[in-house]
Design a protein around this motif. Structure first.
Motif, PDB file in Angstrom:
ATOM      1  N   HIS A 178       0.791  -1.090  -0.222  1.00  0.00           N
ATOM      2  CA  HIS A 178      -0.057  -0.022   0.127  1.00  0.00           C
ATOM      3  C   HIS A 178       1.016   1.195  -0.042  1.00  0.00           C
ATOM      4  O   HIS A 178       1.914   1.316   0.624  1.00  0.00           O
ATOM      5  CB  HIS A 178      -1.012   0.058   1.389  1.00  0.00           C
ATOM      6  N   PRO A 179       0.593   2.438  -0.896  1.00  0.00           N
ATOM      7  CA  PRO A 179       1.568   3.500  -0.865  1.00  0.00           C
ATOM      8  C   PRO A 179       1.612   4.168   0.402  1.00  0.00           C
ATOM      9  O   PRO A 179       2.666   4.918   0.520  1.00  0.00           O
ATOM     10  CB  PRO A 179       0.902   4.332  -1.873  1.00  0.00           C
ATOM     11  N   ALA A 180       0.590   4.130   1.204  1.00  0.00           N
ATOM     12  CA  ALA A 180       0.906   4.723   2.526  1.00  0.00           C
ATOM     13  C   ALA A 180       1.510   4.139   3.565  1.00  0.00           C
ATOM     14  O   ALA A 180       1.499   4.523   4.606  1.00  0.00           O
ATOM     15  CB  ALA A 180      -0.449   5.503   2.961  1.00  0.00           C
ATOM     16  N   THR A 181       1.932   2.834   3.471  1.00  0.00           N
ATOM     17  CA  THR A 181       2.391   1.938   4.434  1.00  0.00           C
ATOM     18  C   THR A 181       3.456   2.740   5.348  1.00  0.00           C
ATOM     19  O   THR A 181       3.482   2.683   6.647  1.00  0.00           O
ATOM     20  CB  THR A 181       3.054   0.605   3.786  1.00  0.00           C
ATOM     21  N   GLN A 182       4.549   3.353   4.724  1.00  0.00           N
ATOM     22  CA  GLN A 182       5.630   3.680   5.207  1.00  0.00           C
ATOM     23  C   GLN A 182       5.412   4.977   6.270  1.00  0.00           C
ATOM     24  O   GLN A 182       5.748   5.085   7.037  1.00  0.00           O
ATOM     25  CB  GLN A 182       6.772   3.765   4.145  1.00  0.00           C
ATOM     26  N   ALA A 183       4.429   5.702   5.602  1.00  0.00           N
ATOM     27  CA  ALA A 183       4.248   7.303   6.112  1.00  0.00           C
ATOM     28  C   ALA A 183       3.504   6.737   7.254  1.00  0.00           C
ATOM     29  O   ALA A 183       3.365   7.509   8.294  1.00  0.00           O
ATOM     30  CB  ALA A 183       3.500   7.918   5.210  1.00  0.00           C
ATOM     31  N   PHE A 184       2.580   5.710   7.239  1.00  0.00           N
ATOM     32  CA  PHE A 184       1.520   5.456   8.172  1.00  0.00           C
ATOM     33  C   PHE A 184       2.638   4.775   9.497  1.00  0.00           C
ATOM     34  O   PHE A 184       2.085   5.168  10.733  1.00  0.00           O
ATOM     35  CB  PHE A 184       0.338   4.426   7.948  1.00  0.00           C
ATOM     36  N   GLN A 185       3.327   3.968   8.999  1.00  0.00           N
ATOM     37  CA  GLN A 185       4.403   3.533  10.053  1.00  0.00           C
ATOM     38  C   GLN A 185       5.188   4.484  10.830  1.00  0.00           C
ATOM     39  O   GLN A 185       5.314   4.435  11.999  1.00  0.00           O
ATOM     40  CB  GLN A 185       5.213   2.515   9.227  1.00  0.00           C
ATOM     41  N   ALA A 186       5.543   5.693  10.248  1.00  0.00           N
ATOM     42  CA  ALA A 186       6.204   6.746  10.775  1.00  0.00           C
ATOM     43  C   ALA A 186       5.651   7.491  11.930  1.00  0.00           C
ATOM     44  O   ALA A 186       5.943   7.702  12.822  1.00  0.00           O
ATOM     45  CB  ALA A 186       7.086   7.608   9.689  1.00  0.00           C
ATOM     46  N   LEU A 187       4.210   7.729  11.423  1.00  0.00           N
ATOM     47  CA  LEU A 187       3.335   8.393  12.210  1.00  0.00           C
ATOM     48  C   LEU A 187       3.091   7.649  13.333  1.00  0.00           C
ATOM     49  O   LEU A 187       2.925   8.323  14.485  1.00  0.00           O
ATOM     50  CB  LEU A 187       1.883   8.829  11.466  1.00  0.00           C
ATOM     51  N   ARG A 188       2.766   6.151  13.127  1.00  0.00           N
ATOM     52  CA  ARG A 188       2.429   5.438  14.592  1.00  0.00           C
ATOM     53  C   ARG A 188       3.643   5.334  15.435  1.00  0.00           C
ATOM     54  O   ARG A 188       3.538   5.425  16.618  1.00  0.00           O
ATOM     55  CB  ARG A 188       2.280   4.056  14.160  1.00  0.00           C
ATOM     56  N   MET A 189       4.797   5.457  14.958  1.00  0.00           N
ATOM     57  CA  MET A 189       6.162   5.212  15.675  1.00  0.00           C
ATOM     58  C   MET A 189       6.310   6.532  16.459  1.00  0.00           C
ATOM     59  O   MET A 189       6.766   6.400  17.642  1.00  0.00           O
ATOM     60  CB  MET A 189       7.262   4.793  14.815  1.00  0.00           C
ATOM     61  N   GLU A 190       5.962   7.659  15.845  1.00  0.00           N
ATOM     62  CA  GLU A 190       6.086   9.046  16.301  1.00  0.00           C
ATOM     63  C   GLU A 190       5.093   9.285  17.327  1.00  0.00           C
ATOM     64  O   GLU A 190       5.341   9.617  18.644  1.00  0.00           O
ATOM     65  CB  GLU A 190       6.118  10.092  15.261  1.00  0.00           C
ATOM     66  N   VAL A 191       3.739   8.870  17.195  1.00  0.00           N
ATOM     67  CA  VAL A 191       2.975   9.009  18.291  1.00  0.00           C
ATOM     68  C   VAL A 191       3.159   8.402  19.401  1.00  0.00           C
ATOM     69  O   VAL A 191       3.002   8.838  20.658  1.00  0.00           O
ATOM     70  CB  VAL A 191       1.494   8.519  17.775  1.00  0.00           C
ATOM     71  N   ASN A 192       3.751   7.264  19.365  1.00  0.00           N
ATOM     72  CA  ASN A 192       4.084   6.336  20.390  1.00  0.00           C
ATOM     73  C   ASN A 192       5.368   6.071  20.853  1.00  0.00           C
ATOM     74  O   ASN A 192       5.569   5.507  22.059  1.00  0.00           O
ATOM     75  CB  ASN A 192       3.480   4.939  20.090  1.00  0.00           C
ATOM     76  N   ASP A 193       6.179   7.144  20.445  1.00  0.00           N
ATOM     77  CA  ASP A 193       7.412   7.250  20.763  1.00  0.00           C
ATOM     78  C   ASP A 193       8.108   5.853  21.076  1.00  0.00           C
ATOM     79  O   ASP A 193       8.791   5.413  21.890  1.00  0.00           O
ATOM     80  CB  ASP A 193       7.561   7.799  22.015  1.00  0.00           C
ATOM     81  N   GLU A 194       8.084   5.007  19.762  1.00  0.00           N
ATOM     82  CA  GLU A 194       8.339   3.453  19.908  1.00  0.00           C
ATOM     83  C   GLU A 194       9.822   3.333  20.318  1.00  0.00           C
ATOM     84  O   GLU A 194      10.109   2.414  20.770  1.00  0.00           O
ATOM     85  CB  GLU A 194       7.574   2.772  18.737  1.00  0.00           C
ATOM     86  N   LEU A 195      10.523   4.105  19.622  1.00  0.00           N
ATOM     87  CA  LEU A 195      12.112   3.818  19.487  1.00  0.00           C
ATOM     88  C   LEU A 195      12.635   4.298  20.886  1.00  0.00           C
ATOM     89  O   LEU A 195      13.326   3.754  21.410  1.00  0.00           O
ATOM     90  CB  LEU A 195      13.047   4.559  18.453  1.00  0.00           C
ATOM     91  N   GLY A 196      11.924   5.326  21.549  1.00  0.00           N
ATOM     92  CA  GLY A 196      12.405   5.948  22.842  1.00  0.00           C
ATOM     93  C   GLY A 196      12.147   5.085  23.725  1.00  0.00           C
ATOM     94  O   GLY A 196      12.867   4.589  24.610  1.00  0.00           O
ATOM     95  N   ALA A 197      10.922   4.352  23.695  1.00  0.00           N
ATOM     96  CA  ALA A 197      10.268   3.310  24.507  1.00  0.00           C
ATOM     97  C   ALA A 197      11.011   2.119  24.685  1.00  0.00           C
ATOM     98  O   ALA A 197      11.230   1.358  25.488  1.00  0.00           O
ATOM     99  CB  ALA A 197       8.971   3.124  24.426  1.00  0.00           C
ATOM    100  N   LEU A 198      11.530   1.496  23.389  1.00  0.00           N
ATOM    101  CA  LEU A 198      12.416   0.503  23.261  1.00  0.00           C
ATOM    102  C   LEU A 198      13.899   0.662  23.947  1.00  0.00           C
ATOM    103  O   LEU A 198      14.134  -0.265  24.745  1.00  0.00           O
ATOM    104  CB  LEU A 198      12.541   0.172  21.689  1.00  0.00           C
TER     105      LEU A 198
END
Length: 308
Positions: A197-217
């Motif tokens: 899906h063309p929005a896959t990577q942009a949506f992934q980026a938004l989700r990771m930012e919203v939830n601070d996924e890398l900081g949490a990890l």
């Protein structure tokens, strides 16, 4: 046959084998989701402290695990705060930990959560509804430069700058409130090619930012490894190259015997060495699992053991 209507867990047999939990020990399932890994670990005789920041996951897991009684304790929290829960429960050391960083099928398919690119819903994407930042807030208020950085760095989206430019232009007259509205804007830039899906990577980026996924990890790895007893292990399943790099580097930095820093005259024994890497290369799902569960394709499992 197990019912995985909530979420099909990945690499279950490999996790149990490599985690090697001892009967009677306490393992932290830091991302309980649909409780697939938890159920498998419980069969070894270990008890479980099950954490998840998503209240929907905690509700589902409590139903799935009702038959195990006092062998399971459930708490709604982000794993980065696992130490607070362990202190509250007066648990000093744990006999293992599992982190499965994948998004559950239930989250992706529930339009109301805003993760889906296929079903229209609010631009939300919060794993924990108690947190403040939403995808709508980011899309409507981040600067052109910040959006570009987000799509490029977290989404690894080559068209990140062009997507950011269009969003900033469109939001002046029509703020983004729903997922389909954003998907259509991204499609104008990226177009549709192949199966992804063309929005896959942009949506992934938004989700990771919203939830601070890398900081949490990064924080969660420190918190959980600090609590492991000697000989206990931590298993981490990632689905994204940035996450895998964080885990790989963390395990490496805390397992190598010698460290050489520019300010030192010679290499010294690593003062921060307290892990042994069990998986020099990540474990990936076999062909049959990938066929059964296409979302398992990008999964990588890394395991490390606490040493004295």
């Amino acid at each position: 046959m197990e019912d995985f209507t909530y979420h099909r867990p990945v690499l279950v047999d490999e996790v149990v084998e490599l985690l090697a939990p001892r009967p009677g020990s306490l393992v932290v399932d830091a991302t309980v989701g649909g409780a697939g890994h938890t159920k498998a670990i419980l069969t070894t005789g270990a008890d479980i402290l099950a954490l998840d920041q998503d209240p929907d996951a905690i509700k589902q897991a409590s139903q799935e695990l009702a038959g195990f009684g006092g062998r399971v304790t459930l708490r709604q929290t982000n794993f980065r705060d696992a130490d607070k829960i362990l202190d509250e429960l007066q648990i000093a050391k744990i006999g293992g930990a599992i982190l499965d960083l994948g998004v559950s099928s239930r989250q992706l398919e529930n339009a109301g959560r805003g993760f889906s690119m296929m079903r229209n819903g609010p631009l939300d994407m919060r794993m924990d509804p108690r947190s403040q930042l939403t995808a709508a807030e980011i899309v409507n208020h981040y600067s052109d430069e910040d959006l570009t950085r987000l799509f490029r760095d977290l989404g690894e989206e080559p068209a990140g700058r062009r997507i950011a430019n269009l969003i900033v232009k469109m939001r002046k007259t029509d703020p983004f409130r729903e997922t389909v509205q954003l998907v259509k804007a991204i499609e104008k830039v990226v177009g549709r090619h192949g199966r992804r899906h063309p929005a896959t990577q942009a949506f992934q980026a938004l989700r990771m930012e919203v939830n601070d996924e890398l900081g949490a990890l990064e924080q969660g790895l420190k918190v959980l490894t600090a609590r492991l007893e000697n000989g206990a292990r931590i298993a981490v399943i990632t689905f994204h190259s940035l996450e895998d790099r964080i885990v790989k580097n963390f395990f490496r930095d805390h397992s190598r015997e010698w460290v050489d820093r520019p300010e030192w005259p010679a290499a010294q024994r690593n003062p921060e060495r307290y892990l042994k890497v069990i998986t020099p290369k990540p474990i990936e799902p076999g062909e049959s699992e990938r066929r059964l569960n296409p979302r398992a394709r990008s999964a990588k499992l890394r395991v490390a053991e606490k040493i004295a």
